[in-house]
Motif scaffolding. Structure first.
Motif, mmCIF file in Angstrom:
data_model
loop_
_atom_site.group_PDB
_atom_site.id
_atom_site.type_symbol
_atom_site.label_atom_id
_atom_site.label_comp_id
_atom_site.label_asym_id
_atom_site.label_seq_id
_atom_site.Cartn_x
_atom_site.Cartn_y
_atom_site.Cartn_z
ATOM 1 N N SER A 169 -2.778 -1.921 17.175
ATOM 2 C CA SER A 169 -1.368 -1.212 17.152
ATOM 3 C C SER A 169 -0.724 -1.020 15.783
ATOM 4 O O SER A 169 -0.894 -1.883 15.045
ATOM 5 N N ALA A 170 -0.092 0.115 15.608
ATOM 6 C CA ALA A 170 0.939 0.163 14.446
ATOM 7 C C ALA A 170 2.459 0.235 15.111
ATOM 8 O O ALA A 170 2.605 0.621 16.170
ATOM 9 N N LEU A 171 3.217 -0.727 14.156
ATOM 10 C CA LEU A 171 4.562 -0.672 14.417
ATOM 11 C C LEU A 171 5.313 -0.967 13.257
ATOM 12 O O LEU A 171 5.268 -1.797 12.369
ATOM 13 N N LEU B 276 0.809 -1.315 0.012
ATOM 14 C CA LEU B 276 0.038 -0.048 0.001
ATOM 15 C C LEU B 276 0.630 1.292 -0.026
ATOM 16 O O LEU B 276 0.413 2.329 -0.564
ATOM 17 N N ALA B 277 2.058 1.267 0.594
ATOM 18 C CA ALA B 277 3.089 2.157 0.550
ATOM 19 C C ALA B 277 3.451 2.777 -0.870
ATOM 20 O O ALA B 277 3.198 4.023 -1.023
ATOM 21 N N LYS B 278 3.575 1.510 -1.288
ATOM 22 C CA LYS B 278 4.233 1.902 -2.706
ATOM 23 C C LYS B 278 2.997 2.597 -3.667
ATOM 24 O O LYS B 278 3.232 3.457 -4.372
ATOM 25 N N GLU B 279 1.819 2.223 -3.478
ATOM 26 C CA GLU B 279 0.797 2.584 -4.267
ATOM 27 C C GLU B 279 0.144 3.904 -3.676
ATOM 28 O O GLU B 279 -0.131 4.893 -4.703
ATOM 29 N N GLN B 280 0.091 4.194 -2.393
ATOM 30 C CA GLN B 280 -0.195 5.536 -2.008
ATOM 31 C C GLN B 280 0.846 6.519 -1.820
ATOM 32 O O GLN B 280 0.536 7.766 -1.526
ATOM 33 N N LYS B 281 2.342 6.175 -2.126
ATOM 34 C CA LYS B 281 3.286 7.144 -1.871
ATOM 35 C C LYS B 281 3.497 7.652 -0.648
ATOM 36 O O LYS B 281 3.842 9.001 -0.547
ATOM 37 N N LEU B 282 3.026 6.788 0.328
ATOM 38 C CA LEU B 282 3.281 7.252 1.782
ATOM 39 C C LEU B 282 4.291 6.389 2.495
ATOM 40 O O LEU B 282 4.602 5.272 2.114
ATOM 41 N N ALA B 283 4.984 6.833 3.403
ATOM 42 C CA ALA B 283 5.828 5.904 4.404
ATOM 43 C C ALA B 283 4.880 4.763 4.857
ATOM 44 O O ALA B 283 3.763 5.122 5.564
ATOM 45 N N PRO B 284 5.529 3.598 4.851
ATOM 46 C CA PRO B 284 4.733 2.486 5.619
ATOM 47 C C PRO B 284 4.102 2.759 7.148
ATOM 48 O O PRO B 284 2.974 2.253 7.263
ATOM 49 N N ASN B 285 4.885 3.290 7.935
ATOM 50 C CA ASN B 285 4.473 3.543 9.287
ATOM 51 C C ASN B 285 3.527 4.722 9.352
ATOM 52 O O ASN B 285 2.421 4.356 10.150
ATOM 53 N N ILE B 286 3.309 5.514 8.386
ATOM 54 C CA ILE B 286 2.364 6.631 8.361
ATOM 55 C C ILE B 286 0.864 5.786 7.988
ATOM 56 O O ILE B 286 -0.091 5.742 8.492
ATOM 57 N N ILE B 287 1.000 5.030 6.896
ATOM 58 C CA ILE B 287 -0.138 4.052 6.363
ATOM 59 C C ILE B 287 -0.618 3.204 7.553
ATOM 60 O O ILE B 287 -1.934 3.081 7.849
ATOM 61 N N ALA B 288 0.370 2.404 8.362
ATOM 62 C CA ALA B 288 0.008 1.578 9.227
ATOM 63 C C ALA B 288 -0.813 2.335 10.393
ATOM 64 O O ALA B 288 -1.691 1.932 11.010
ATOM 65 N N THR B 289 -0.249 3.488 10.662
ATOM 66 C CA THR B 289 -0.865 4.420 11.839
ATOM 67 C C THR B 289 -2.307 4.579 11.558
ATOM 68 O O THR B 289 -3.223 4.475 12.490
ATOM 69 N N ASN B 290 -2.482 5.166 10.113
ATOM 70 C CA ASN B 290 -3.673 5.651 9.822
ATOM 71 C C ASN B 290 -4.831 4.277 9.798
ATOM 72 O O ASN B 290 -5.884 4.545 10.265
ATOM 73 N N LEU B 291 -4.232 3.220 9.413
ATOM 74 C CA LEU B 291 -5.190 2.084 9.554
ATOM 75 C C LEU B 291 -5.755 1.657 10.578
ATOM 76 O O LEU B 291 -6.887 1.325 10.911
#
Length: 532
Positions: free
Chosen positions: A65-67, A37-52
Motif C-alpha cells: 500500500s502507499a501512504l 526518487l521524488a527529487k529525481e523524478q520531480k513528482l510528489a512523493p505520494n504520487i511516486i509511492a502510489t505508482n510503485l
C-alpha cells in the motif's frame, strides 16, 4: 527476512530499495521511502509511492500500500512460513547474512595495565569487545582482536617497587609506609611474592638494581591472572601485543613523523603538532633526555596496526580517555595513514551496588571489586548479559543481588526461561524440532504471525547493532522477544491442540533466535532452569 523481501521486489523495481521498519507494526512490516526518487523524478512523493505500489501488487508473498511518501509492505503468512522453514533447516547459519559487504575489523579492547587483576571497571569494555567481535565474525567479516600490553614505563617500575616493599613488610616484618600511588592487593601477597621468593630468593626484594627484573616477573604473573579471568567469562583474545616489544620501531616511526614536517623540537623535546587536528595543545613524543612518552608508544603501536591495512580499527577505551583521541589521530595522520579508519568507542563508568550501597573501586588500594569476584557471585553469563544491556554511552548501575533472582526482574533469567520453556514443551510432546520444520505456520492466527515475524528479525538486529555499535539492541530484542513468547505461551494451548505442530514450529523459531542471539553475547542458552 528483509533481504528475502528485497530479493523479491528489486527485480520488479529495477533497483535495490532501502527498507525501514515503521513504528506501527499493524500498518506494515517494512516501508520503502521514496523521497529521493521524488527529487529525481520531480513528482510528489505520494504520487511516486502510489505508482510503485501498483507496480508491486498481486504478490502472494506480501500486501502493498502507499501512504504519503512511503510504500508499505505487509508480509503474508505464506512468506513468513517459507522463511521460517529455511531458518529451521539451516539453523547453524540462521541470521548470519551480512547486509553490506565483507570487511576487516581490528578490535583492541581491555588493554588494562598488567599491574593487577581486572576489576569491575574493565569488564564493560571486555564484554563489549568480545561480543562485537563475535557478531562481526558471525556476519561474515574478518576480525582480529588484540590486547595491548603496557609493559614498559613507570607503572611497571612501580609494580616492582610495590612488590619489594610489601615483601619486606609481609615476610620480614619491616615497618613500611606506602605512598598512595603504590600497588597493593591480595594478588601481590598470595601470588607474586611467594613465587618471586621461590624463583629468586629473598635477595631480589633488597636489590635496587633488580627492581625491573622483579617487575617483569610480577607483570607476567598478572597477565596469567588476567588471561584466566577472561577465560572464566568466555573471552578470548587473538593476540597480546607488547608495548616493550614494539619499542625497536621507535626510531623509524619518529623518522616518518619528521618527514611529515609536523614534528619539531621545543626545549630539547620532540613535539608533534597535534593541535592542528583538534588537540588542546601540541604534545611531547620524546622527552629531552631521549625517553619516549606514553604517547610515543601509542603512536608506534598504531603504526604497527595501520601497516596491516584493515578497514576498521576499533579501540575500546574508558570514558576518561576522551581527551586522548585527538592526539592519537594526529599521530596516525602525520604518519600518512587515514585517521578516520580509527574508531574509539568509550565505555562509561560502572556503578556496582550491593544491598543498595555502592562499592568503591580502587585498583591500587587493594579494595577493588575484581572481575573474578563478580563472576563467581552472579555467574559469567549474567555478568556478560548485564554489561551489554545498556548503551556504552550511558553509565551502568546494577545490584548484584538482583541478578541472583529467579524471576522476571532478572533479565537473563527471563530470557533463559523462555528458551527452557520451549525445550520443555518439545520434551512433553516427545518430538524433536526437526519434526516440525514442514508444519504450516500460515494457518495460525495473527498473534502467532506477529510472533513469527518478531523471531525472524534477528538478522536485522545483528546488522544494526554492529553498524551502529549499539550492542544493547540485541539484549533489548531478546528481552522483548521473550516477553512476546511468554505472553503467547500463557494465552494459548499448544499440546493437544489442532495446530500443535504449527505452534511447535513457531516455538522452535523463537528458541532459535534466542539461542543464536545469546551465543553472540558469549552466553549458552539454558535447556532447563534447574540449578540456575
Amino acid at each position: 527476512m528483509k533481504n528475502a523481501l528485497i530479493a523479491q521486489i528489486a527485480p520488479i523495481l529495477g533497483f535495490t530499495p532501502s527498507l525501514e521498519k515503521p513504528k506501527n507494526k499493524a500498518l506494515a512490516h517494512y516501508a520503502m521511502p521514496v523521497f529521493a526518487l521524488a527529487k529525481e523524478q520531480k513528482l510528489a512523493p505520494n504520487i511516486i509511492a502510489t505508482n510503485l505500489a501498483k507496480k508491486l501488487e498481486n504478490s502472494e508473498l506480501y500486501s502493498v500500500s502507499a501512504l504519503g511518501g512511503y510504500v508499505n509492505f505487509k508480509l503474508s503468512a505464506k512468506f513468513l512460513d517459507e522463511i521460517a522453514k529455511s531458518a529451521l533447516k539451516e539453523d547453524k547459519n540462521f541470521a548470519s547474512k551480512n547486509n553490506s559487504k565483507k570487511e576487516k575489523y581490528y578490535i583492541e579492547y581491555i588493554s588494562a595495565n598488567p599491574t593487577g587483576p581486572l576489576h569491575i571497571g574493565h569488564v564493560r569494555g571486555a564484554v563489549y569487545g568480545d561480543s562485537l567481535a563475535r557478531i562481526a565474525r558471525y556476519l561474515g567479516h574478518d576480525v582480529h582482536t588484540e590486547y595491548y600490553i603496557n609493559d614498559a614505563g613507570n607503572q611497571i617500575d612501580l609494580l616492582g617497587i610495590s612488590v619489594a616493599l610489601r615483601a619486606k613488610e609481609l615476610l620480614f616484618n619491616e615497618n613500611i609506609e606506602y605512598p598512595s600511588k603504590y600497588y597493593r592487593g591480595e594478588y601481590i601477597d598470595e601470588i607474586i611474592i611467594p613465587k618471586a621468593l621461590e624463583h629468586f630468593g629473598k635477595e631480589i626484594f633488597y636489590d635496587e638494581n633488580r627492581v625491573l627484573e622483579l617487575a617483569q616477573f610480577g607483570k607476567d604473573l598478572v597477565l596469567e591472572i588476567i588471561k584466566n579471568d577472561l577465560q572464566d567469562v568466555n573471552i578470548s583474545i587473538d593476540e597480546w601485543a607488547s608495548e616493550k616489544a614494539l619499542y625497536p620501531r621507535l626510531e623509524p616511526v619518529m623518522a616518518l613523523l619528521s618527514k611529515s614536517s609536523k614534528m619539531y623540537e621545543k626545549d630539547g623535546a620532540q613535539m608533534i603538532a597535534s593541535s592542528e587536528l583538534g588537540d588542546d595543545e601540541d604534545r611531547v613524543v620524546v622527552r629531552k633526555d631521549g625517553r619516549p612518552t606514553y604517547l610515543a608508544g601509542d603512536i608506534i603501536y598504531h603504526e604497527y596496526k595501520f601497516h596491516k591495512n584493515y578497514d576498521h580499527y576499533i579501540n575500546i577505551w574508558g570514558a576518561d580517555h576522551h581527551g586522548y583521541i585527538a592526539r592519537i589521530k594526529a599521530g596516525i595522520h602525520f604518519l600518512g595513514y587515514d585517521e578516520n579508519k580509527l574508531e574509539v568507542i568509550l565505555m562509561q563508568m560502572v556503578n556496582l551496588l550491593k544491598d543498595g550501597a555502592a562499592f568503591k573501586i580502587s585498583k591500587r588500594s587493594g579494595t577493588a571489586i575484581l572481575m573474578s569476584e563478580i563472576s563467581a557471585s552472579i555467574g559469567a553469563e549474567a555478568l556478560r548479559y548485564i554489561f551489554i544491556s545498556k548503551a556504552n554511552t550511558s553509565p551502568l548501575e546494577f545490584d548484584i543481588d538482583a541478578l541472583k533472582k529467579q524471576d522476571s526482574s532478572n533479565p537473563i533469567f527471563y530470557v533463559n526461561y523462555a528458551h527452557a520453556r520451549i525445550n520443555q514443551v518439545f520434551a512433553k510432546a516427545n518430538i524433536s524440532q526437526n519434526d516440525v520444520v514442514f508444519a504450516d505456520l500460515s494457518k495460525l492466527d495473527q498473534n502467532a504471525q506477529d510472533l513469527a515475524y518478531e523471531a525472524l528479525c534477528l538478522n536485522e538486529i545483528l546488522n544494526d547493532a554492529l553498524n551502529s555499535r549499539a550492542l544493547h539492541k540485541i539484549t533489548d530484542y531478546l528481552k522483548a522477544l521473550s516477553a512476546s513468547f511468554h505472553k503467547f505461551y500463557n494465552e494459548n494451548r499448544v499440546l493437544g491442540s489442532d495446530d500443535e505442530k504449527a505452534l511447535l514450529k513457531l516455538f522452535a523459531l523463537v528458541g532459535l533466535s534466542i539461542r543464536v542471539g545469546l551465543s553472540l553475547l558469549g552466553i549458552k542458552a539454558k535447556e532447563r532452569m534447574q540449578n540456575y
